[in-house]
Design a protein around this motif. Structure first.
Motif, PDB file in Angstrom:
ATOM      1  N   ASP A 104     -17.486  13.996  48.580  1.00 30.08           N
ATOM      2  CA  ASP A 104     -17.975  14.456  49.898  1.00 30.08           C
ATOM      3  C   ASP A 104     -17.335  15.780  50.331  1.00 30.08           C
ATOM      4  OD1 ASP A 104     -19.425  12.167  49.852  1.00 30.08           O
ATOM      5  OD2 ASP A 104     -18.387  11.166  51.495  1.00 30.08           O
ATOM      6  N   ARG A 105     -18.101  16.494  51.149  1.00 30.43           N
ATOM      7  CA  ARG A 105     -17.681  17.723  51.835  1.00 30.43           C
ATOM      8  C   ARG A 105     -17.617  18.933  50.919  1.00 30.43           C
ATOM      9  NH1 ARG A 105     -13.332  14.766  55.816  1.00 30.43           N
ATOM     10  NH2 ARG A 105     -14.844  14.232  57.435  1.00 30.43           N
ATOM     11  N   GLY A 106     -16.838  18.886  49.854  1.00 31.04           N
ATOM     12  CA  GLY A 106     -16.765  20.017  48.941  1.00 31.04           C
ATOM     13  C   GLY A 106     -17.979  20.099  48.039  1.00 31.04           C
ATOM     14  N   PRO A 107     -18.099  21.173  47.247  1.00 30.50           N
ATOM     15  CA  PRO A 107     -19.342  21.438  46.513  1.00 30.50           C
ATOM     16  C   PRO A 107     -19.514  20.695  45.193  1.00 30.50           C
ATOM     17  CG  PRO A 107     -17.784  23.219  46.156  1.00 30.50           C
ATOM     18  CD  PRO A 107     -17.145  22.298  47.155  1.00 30.50           C
ATOM     19  N   ASP A 108     -18.464  20.043  44.668  1.00 37.06           N
ATOM     20  CA  ASP A 108     -18.595  19.493  43.311  1.00 37.06           C
ATOM     21  C   ASP A 108     -17.953  18.114  43.201  1.00 37.06           C
ATOM     22  OD1 ASP A 108     -19.177  19.209  40.648  1.00 37.06           O
ATOM     23  OD2 ASP A 108     -17.779  20.748  39.937  1.00 37.06           O
ATOM     24  N   SER A 109     -18.512  17.160  43.919  1.00 43.63           N
ATOM     25  CA  SER A 109     -18.014  15.781  43.828  1.00 43.63           C
ATOM     26  C   SER A 109     -18.204  15.214  42.430  1.00 43.63           C
ATOM     27  CB  SER A 109     -18.726  14.898  44.850  1.00 43.63           C
ATOM     28  OG  SER A 109     -18.347  15.237  46.168  1.00 43.63           O
ATOM     29  N   ARG A 110     -19.335  15.539  41.817  1.00 48.35           N
ATOM     30  CA  ARG A 110     -19.600  15.050  40.460  1.00 48.35           C
ATOM     31  C   ARG A 110     -18.518  15.538  39.498  1.00 48.35           C
ATOM     32  NH1 ARG A 110     -25.001  16.924  37.387  1.00 48.35           N
ATOM     33  NH2 ARG A 110     -23.677  18.707  36.896  1.00 48.35           N
ATOM     34  N   GLY A 111     -18.188  16.811  39.567  1.00 47.81           N
ATOM     35  CA  GLY A 111     -17.145  17.353  38.704  1.00 47.81           C
ATOM     36  C   GLY A 111     -15.786  16.737  38.994  1.00 47.81           C
ATOM     37  N   ALA A 112     -15.500  16.484  40.274  1.00 43.77           N
ATOM     38  CA  ALA A 112     -14.230  15.869  40.634  1.00 43.77           C
ATOM     39  C   ALA A 112     -14.130  14.460  40.059  1.00 43.77           C
ATOM     40  CB  ALA A 112     -14.071  15.848  42.156  1.00 43.77           C
ATOM     41  N   MET A 113     -15.227  13.698  40.116  1.00 41.63           N
ATOM     42  CA  MET A 113     -15.222  12.353  39.551  1.00 41.63           C
ATOM     43  C   MET A 113     -15.040  12.399  38.034  1.00 41.63           C
ATOM     44  SD  MET A 113     -15.313   9.980  41.845  1.00 41.63           S
ATOM     45  CE  MET A 113     -15.643   8.641  40.690  1.00 41.63           C
ATOM     46  N   ASP A 114     -15.647  13.374  37.376  1.00 39.88           N
ATOM     47  CA  ASP A 114     -15.444  13.538  35.934  1.00 39.88           C
ATOM     48  C   ASP A 114     -13.965  13.756  35.612  1.00 39.88           C
ATOM     49  OD1 ASP A 114     -18.008  13.221  34.918  1.00 39.88           O
ATOM     50  OD2 ASP A 114     -18.527  15.340  35.123  1.00 39.88           O
ATOM     51  N   LEU A 115     -13.303  14.604  36.398  1.00 37.63           N
ATOM     52  CA  LEU A 115     -11.892  14.901  36.160  1.00 37.63           C
ATOM     53  C   LEU A 115     -11.014  13.676  36.382  1.00 37.63           C
ATOM     54  CD1 LEU A 115     -11.688  18.427  37.827  1.00 37.63           C
ATOM     55  CD2 LEU A 115     -11.383  17.921  35.394  1.00 37.63           C
ATOM     56  N   VAL A 116     -11.335  12.891  37.390  1.00 38.95           N
ATOM     57  CA  VAL A 116     -10.574  11.661  37.630  1.00 38.95           C
ATOM     58  C   VAL A 116     -10.706  10.727  36.431  1.00 38.95           C
ATOM     59  CG1 VAL A 116     -10.435   9.568  39.031  1.00 38.95           C
ATOM     60  CG2 VAL A 116     -10.677  11.792  40.143  1.00 38.95           C
ATOM     61  N   GLY A 117     -11.936  10.539  35.948  1.00 40.31           N
ATOM     62  CA  GLY A 117     -12.151   9.661  34.805  1.00 40.31           C
ATOM     63  C   GLY A 117     -11.393  10.120  33.564  1.00 40.31           C
ATOM     64  N   LYS A 118     -11.418  11.414  33.298  1.00 43.97           N
ATOM     65  CA  LYS A 118     -10.709  11.960  32.137  1.00 43.97           C
ATOM     66  C   LYS A 118      -9.203  11.778  32.275  1.00 43.97           C
ATOM     67  CE  LYS A 118     -14.264  15.386  31.042  1.00 43.97           C
ATOM     68  NZ  LYS A 118     -14.637  16.833  31.075  1.00 43.97           N
ATOM     69  N   THR A 119      -8.701  11.925  33.497  1.00 40.18           N
ATOM     70  CA  THR A 119      -7.265  11.775  33.727  1.00 40.18           C
ATOM     71  C   THR A 119      -6.815  10.336  33.500  1.00 40.18           C
ATOM     72  OG1 THR A 119      -7.281  13.572  35.342  1.00 40.18           O
ATOM     73  CG2 THR A 119      -5.426  12.050  35.432  1.00 40.18           C
ATOM     74  N   LEU A 120      -7.596   9.373  33.962  1.00 39.22           N
ATOM     75  CA  LEU A 120      -7.237   7.966  33.774  1.00 39.22           C
ATOM     76  C   LEU A 120      -7.236   7.591  32.295  1.00 39.22           C
ATOM     77  CD1 LEU A 120      -9.133   6.197  36.711  1.00 39.22           C
ATOM     78  CD2 LEU A 120      -6.829   7.152  36.679  1.00 39.22           C
ATOM     79  N   LYS A 121      -8.097   8.223  31.509  1.00 35.92           N
ATOM     80  CA  LYS A 121      -8.112   7.968  30.066  1.00 35.92           C
ATOM     81  C   LYS A 121      -6.958   8.684  29.375  1.00 35.92           C
ATOM     82  CE  LYS A 121     -13.109   7.209  29.651  1.00 35.92           C
ATOM     83  NZ  LYS A 121     -14.398   7.740  29.131  1.00 35.92           N
TER      84      LYS A 121
END
Length: 288
Positions: free
Chosen positions: A87-104
Motif C-alpha cells: 500500500d501507498r508506495g508504487p511497488d507493493s508487488r516488488g516489495a512482496m517479492d523481496l520479502v519472499g526472497k529474503t525469507l528463503k
C-alpha cells in the motif's frame, strides 16, 4: 564498488551506540517478569525493518546493506519485517517479492503481519470482500497496490492476477506472525496491550493498537519493537519500553532498520536516504 565504499564509510563513522544500550539496560534488568525471559540474550544478529509501504526501491537497497553488514560481522542475519509491506508506495508487488526472497535466503527471518497486509489479504482472497474493509483499504493506499499488480488499476483484474500469478505472496501473508519474542525483545507491527501477558495478545491489538500502548509509561515485560505509527520526528524513536521504527518511508524515503548484535553491547540504526537521485544507506540518528 560504490555500495561497498558507502558501507565502509558508514561503518567507519559508526561507533556503537552505547548510550542507547545504557538507556535500555535498566528496563531489561529491572522489569517484573519471568527471570528466564530476562536472562536470555538476543539469540542472533537481527535486523528489524519498519513499514515498507510499497517502497521496493528502498527495501532493495536496505537489504543489500544488511547482506554486506552481516558479512562484515561474520554472522548470518535474521531479518524481521514489522509488517505493512504493501500500500501507498508504487511497488507493493516488488516489495512482496523481496520479502519472499529474503525469507528463503535467511530462513530464520520472519514476516509480521501489518494491518495493511491484512486488508490486502482479505480483499484478494474473499469472494465478496467486506465493503467497509474494501473502502478503507482503497482510501488508505490500496489503490497503489492494485496498480502494482495490474497496470490498468483494475481491481477485479488485480485480484485475479494475485490469486493466479502471485499465490506465493498470499502464502507469505497467511503464514505471517502476529508477534515474535526473543530474549528481552518483542517484535510486533503496531504494539501490545500492556494489560495482557505477552503470550495473550489479541490479533486486533497487534495490528492496530495505539491508545494504551503509545502513551503507556513504566516498564513492560519486553522492549517492544514496532512500526504502524509514523514517528513524529520521522526518525527512529526510543522510549523506556519501546522502539518505534516507522519513519514514513513511502513519503520520506527513509526506511529504517534496527540492528541488534548479540556480540556487542550496542543497538544501532541504519536508514535509506536519497542523494543525487540515488538511494544510499547511512547511520541513522534516533530520538529519545
Amino acid at each position: 564498488m560504490g555500495e561497498r565504499r558507502l558501507h565502509r564509510r558508514w561503518i567507519a563513522g559508526n561507533n556503537r551506540n552505547r548510550a542507547l544500550r545504557r538507556a535500555i539496560q535498566p528496563l531489561l534488568t529491572g522489569i517484573p517478569a519471568d527471570p528466564r525471559i530476562r536472562s536470555l540474550p538476543i539469540s542472533r544478529l537481527t535486523y528489524a525493518i519498519g513499514d515498507v509501504h510499497g517502497r521496493a526501491d528502498l527495501l532493495r537497497s536496505l537489504l543489500a546493506f544488511i547482506a554486506a553488514d552481516a558479512e562484515r560481522r561474520g554472522q548470518e542475519p535474521r531479518v524481521i519485517f514489522l509488517g505493512d509491506i504493501v500500500d501507498r508506495g508504487p511497488d507493493s508487488r516488488g516489495a512482496m517479492d523481496l520479502v519472499g526472497k529474503t525469507l528463503k535466503r535467511w530462513p530464520s527471518s520472519r514476516l509480521l503481519l501489518g494491518n495493511h497486509d491484512d486488508y490486502f489479504l482479505h480483499v484478494v482472497t474473499e469472494d465478496v470482500p467486506d465493503e467497509r474493509i474494501l473502502a478503507l483499504w482503497l482510501r488508505n493506499g490500496g489503490d497503489a497496490t492494485v496498480a502494482s499488480y495490474d497496470f490498468m488499476g483494475d481491481l477485479d483484474a488485480a485480484r485475479t492476477k494475485v490469486r493466479i500469478d502471485f499465490a506465493d505472496h498470499l502464502d507469505l501473508l497467511r503464514s505471517a506472525s502476529l508477534i515474535e519474542t526473543d530474549g528481552p525483545f518483542a517484535f510486533v507491527h503496531a504494539g501490545i496491550d500492556p494489560t495482557r501477558p505477552i503470550d495473550a495478545q489479541d490479533r486486533k491489538g497487534c495490528l492496530t493498537i495505539r491508545k494504551g500502548f503509545l502513551d503507556h509509561t513504566g516498564p513492560l515485560s519486553h522492549v517492544v519493537i514496532h512500526g504502524h505509527t509514523i514517528t513524529e520526528s520521522r526518525l527512529p524513536e526510543v522510549s523506556e519500553n519501546r522502539i518505534a521504527l516507522d519513519t514514513g518511508a513511502y513519503g520520506t524515503g527513509r526506511l529504517t532498520t534496527l540492528i541488534i548484535d548479540p556480540t556487542t553491547d550496542g543497538l544501532e540504526f541504519a536508514c535509506t536516504a536519497h542523494s543525487d537521485g540515488r538511494i544510499s544507506v547511512e547511520k541513522c540518528p534516533h530520538l529519545r
